[in-house]
Enzyme design. Sequence first.
Site, short mmCIF file in Angstrom:
data_model
loop_
_atom_site.label_atom_id
_atom_site.label_comp_id
_atom_site.label_asym_id
_atom_site.label_seq_id
_atom_site.Cartn_x
_atom_site.Cartn_y
_atom_site.Cartn_z
N LYS A 116 -71.27 87.36 63.17
CA LYS A 116 -71.61 88.43 64.11
C LYS A 116 -72.95 88.14 64.79
O LYS A 116 -73.85 87.59 64.17
CB LYS A 116 -71.72 89.74 63.32
CG LYS A 116 -71.87 90.97 64.16
CD LYS A 116 -72.17 92.19 63.29
CE LYS A 116 -72.91 93.23 64.14
NZ LYS A 116 -73.60 94.24 63.39
N LYS A 158 -78.42 91.65 51.99
CA LYS A 158 -79.86 91.84 52.22
C LYS A 158 -80.66 91.50 50.98
O LYS A 158 -81.79 91.01 51.08
CB LYS A 158 -80.16 93.29 52.65
CG LYS A 158 -79.79 93.56 54.08
CD LYS A 158 -80.55 94.76 54.63
CE LYS A 158 -80.20 95.01 56.08
NZ LYS A 158 -80.77 96.23 56.62
N LYS A 208 -79.38 90.83 65.48
CA LYS A 208 -80.71 90.80 66.07
C LYS A 208 -81.70 90.08 65.17
O LYS A 208 -82.78 89.70 65.59
CB LYS A 208 -81.18 92.21 66.44
CG LYS A 208 -81.13 93.21 65.34
CD LYS A 208 -81.41 94.61 65.87
CE LYS A 208 -81.26 95.58 64.72
NZ LYS A 208 -80.68 96.82 64.99
#
Length: 335
Positions: free
Chosen positions: A198, A116, A201
């Site tokens: 993966k 992140k 979203k």
Amino acid sequence: MMYKDKKVVFSGVQPSGVLTIGNYLGAIRNFTEFSDEYLCYYCVVDEHAITVRQTPADLRRRTYETLALYIACGLDPEKNTLFVQSHVSAHAELAWILDCFTMFGELSRMTQFKDKSAKNADNINAGLFTYPTLMAADILLYQTDMVPVGVDQKQHLELARDIAERFNSVFGDTFVVPEPYIPKATAKIMSLADPSKKMSKSDENENATVRILDPKDVIIRKFKRAVTDSGSEIKYEDGKEGIKNLMSIYGAFTGKTMDEIEKEFDGKGYGEFKLAVGEACADKLAPVQSEFAKLMNDKAYLEDVMAKGAENAGRAAVRTMSKVRRKIGFTEAKR
Ligand code: TRP
């Protein structure tokens, strides 16, 4: 240890972005299984969401949407405590205390922080860094025994266990040390555009993810475009990562095993298979979508669920907090 007549399950979902079938199959759908046997807390973690910049109106709307989706996916608010993190102030309070029992080095090793901060290089704030202690606070506040999470959260859960054990070893039994619960078959739904990644979203590629709320034609189109290898057989084997992923998704929606799927599509091509996956997915999501639409038209009901959930959760949280405060040596203002 605190008296409990039922074991406790806790999980959280961020109100950021729109939930995918990965969240549905790997997490939310399985949550409904626990409500008879366990005391279940499911939390919309809005405090986690603000570690990256949010538009206030969007955050507010998504908080309602996430709660509505929980319910639409089958979580009965009468049988589960559904609530919003920021409605129970003990989360932030315990997170601060746990920060003081968490090492800089431990937080630096968190792979999600590294990812992140690479993605948000202009906003590597302290909250992004201490995010896992807030998550530990979420879990430990409720004396949680079991945490259903995706594999990507396993490292955070291990840290929560380490923090609980550390605190317990300094002050004596205070927190239950939680176990992860990672559903096997569908723990990881991969991206349709890149089956080595993966399904996320927050993926910028529209075609990589299928959302719980995508309309049928969009779902069918996305599966049609899913990346597969150049072969032609529907077989669950290494080297066919795209097909494996589609088979897992199909299996998860239909309850069929990989063997059964291979037989069903023996001699048939990728095109036919992809269409079947899209239809199975759209059919299973249709009732969830109509329930969601109904709930979003009833804000008063959602607010009622939020209020009751916060009250329930708050009661349990206060018990843990008073124990923690006493153990650490905080004083009480007696009136
Ligand atoms: N970090 C989790 C995620 O991004 C969300 C989360 C926050 C969570 N607190 C939690 C999950 C507590 C399980 C338990 O998916």
